[in-house]
Enzyme design. Structure first.
Site, PDB file in Angstrom:
ATOM      1  N   ASN A   1     -10.218   0.125   0.337  1.00 20.43           N
ATOM      2  CA  ASN A   1      -9.202   0.022   1.378  1.00 20.43           C
ATOM      3  C   ASN A   1      -9.757   0.376   2.753  1.00 20.43           C
ATOM      4  OD1 ASN A   1      -7.608  -0.358  -0.883  1.00 20.43           O
ATOM      5  ND2 ASN A   1      -6.042   1.109  -0.276  1.00 20.43           N
TER       6      ASN A   1
ATOM      7  N   ASP B   1       0.844  -1.191   0.000  1.00 19.06           N
ATOM      8  CA  ASP B   1       0.000   0.000   0.000  1.00 19.06           C
ATOM      9  C   ASP B   1       0.885   1.249   0.000  1.00 19.06           C
ATOM     10  OD1 ASP B   1      -2.362   1.471   0.137  1.00 19.06           O
ATOM     11  OD2 ASP B   1      -2.423   1.432   2.320  1.00 19.06           O
TER      12      ASP B   1
ATOM     13  N   THR C   1      -8.334   2.238   9.263  1.00 12.90           N
ATOM     14  CA  THR C   1      -8.712   2.874  10.527  1.00 12.90           C
ATOM     15  C   THR C   1      -9.771   2.084  11.297  1.00 12.90           C
ATOM     16  OG1 THR C   1      -8.164   5.058   9.646  1.00 12.90           O
ATOM     17  CG2 THR C   1      -9.618   5.002  11.561  1.00 12.90           C
TER      18      THR C   1
ATOM     19  N   HIS D   1      -7.421   9.578   4.430  1.00  9.58           N
ATOM     20  CA  HIS D   1      -6.886   8.572   5.348  1.00  9.58           C
ATOM     21  C   HIS D   1      -7.119   9.006   6.788  1.00  9.58           C
ATOM     22  CE1 HIS D   1      -4.230   7.891   1.702  1.00  9.58           C
ATOM     23  NE2 HIS D   1      -4.814   6.717   1.880  1.00  9.58           N
ATOM     24  N   GLY D   2      -7.312   8.024   7.675  1.00 13.22           N
ATOM     25  CA  GLY D   2      -7.476   8.332   9.095  1.00 13.22           C
ATOM     26  C   GLY D   2      -8.929   8.542   9.483  1.00 13.22           C
TER      27      GLY D   2
END
Length: 284
Positions: free
Chosen positions: A230, A82, A233, A180-181
């Site tokens: 994907n 990734d 988290t 992301h996150g």
């Protein structure tokens, strides 16, 4: 069974109109949780390792653990890098047995991104390894992104067409409003942008930063052509919640197995939900 290339899984997903879950791993329990969930749902699955995971666990450990999990599984399992950021790192992962790699040249110019992706493709194609690339920049928890900057980072459909035609890459990660996150609010995906990209690009589309995206938005994205989703988290949240629950209930517990076992089950439950959401249950 042996590890399989992601391309093989996504071609079937494209034909079937569903998405395959790609779940980030950092240790043995997470890898076991991913494959256990895939087995329970009879679904193909992608185990993926980020830069941080490789630094934490080591390339050898991640490869060996995933290979053992796949060999004992009755469902197809792929091992994917990734956000690989250099040609050298991608080559190292291929050498160790990854069946798929992502080369992230999204911070480069379009021409430089094409050149780097083609350099990776030249090697990967020769050894049967899948290649994912990225166009547009996907935000993250460390990025202070304003609305104007966010729009500037979105994937341009015309550039996506140019990029795919110039590379023939196996799959393309696009920026349509995810990050992301953990999200501070509810993410709003640009479905019209995704629709335009899919009209112009005839390869499977990848959606990064999907933890925290509402289920109906994920379903819509899959309807519009997303074939790899994907998740990272949400697994971390489940893992930590599972550990906290045991330690809170049994503060004197010193057996790691009794702490990490429930955390593994909590992650596996989340992964099973995601697999059903993505439509890949029963597709192994």
């Amino acid at each position: 069974m042996p590890l399989v290339p992601v391309k093989e899984l996504l071609e079937k997903a494209e034909a079937g109109g569903y998405a395959v879950g790609a779940f980030n791993c950092n240790n043995m329990e997470i890898i076991q949780a991913i494959v256990d969930a895939a087995e329970a749902e009879k679904a193909p699955v992608i185990v993926q390792a980020s830069q941080g995971a490789i630094k934490y666990a080591g390339l050898e450990y991640i490869t060996a653990l995933t290979r053992v999990a796949a060999e004992h599984a009755s469902v197809p399992v792929a091992l994917h890098l990734d956000h690989g950021t250099s040609f050298e790192q991608v080559m190292q992962c291929i050498r160790y047995g990854f069946t798929s790699v992502m080369i992230d040249g999204s911070k480069l110019s379009l021409e430089e991104n094409i050149a780097l992706t083609n350099k990776v493709l030249d090697v990967a194609r020769a050894v049967g390894v899948s290649v994912e690339a990225e166009l547009g920049k996907i935000g993250g928890t460390e990025d202070d992104i304003t609305v104007d900057e966010w729009e500037a980072n979105m994937t341009d459909p015309g550039e996506a067409k140019t990029f795919v035609e110039a590379t023939g890459v196996d799959s393309l990660a696009v920026a349509i409003g995810t990050a992301h996150g953990q999200y501070k609010g509810t993410p709003k995906l640009d479905f019209e942008r995704l629709r335009k990209i899919k009209e112009l690009v005839k390869v499977p589309i990848v959606l990064h930063g999907s933890s925290g995206v509402p289920d109906d938005a994920i379903r819509r994205a899959i309807e519009l052509g997303v074939r790899k989703v994907n998740i990272d988290t949400n697994l971390r949240e489940a893992f930590v919640a599972g550990v906290k629950e045991i330690i809170t209930a049994n503060p004197k517990e010193i057996d790691p197995r009794k702490i990490l076992g429930p955390a593994k089950k909590a992650m596996s439950a989340v992964i099973r939900e995601k697999i059903r959401l993505f439509g890949s249950a029963g597709k192994a």
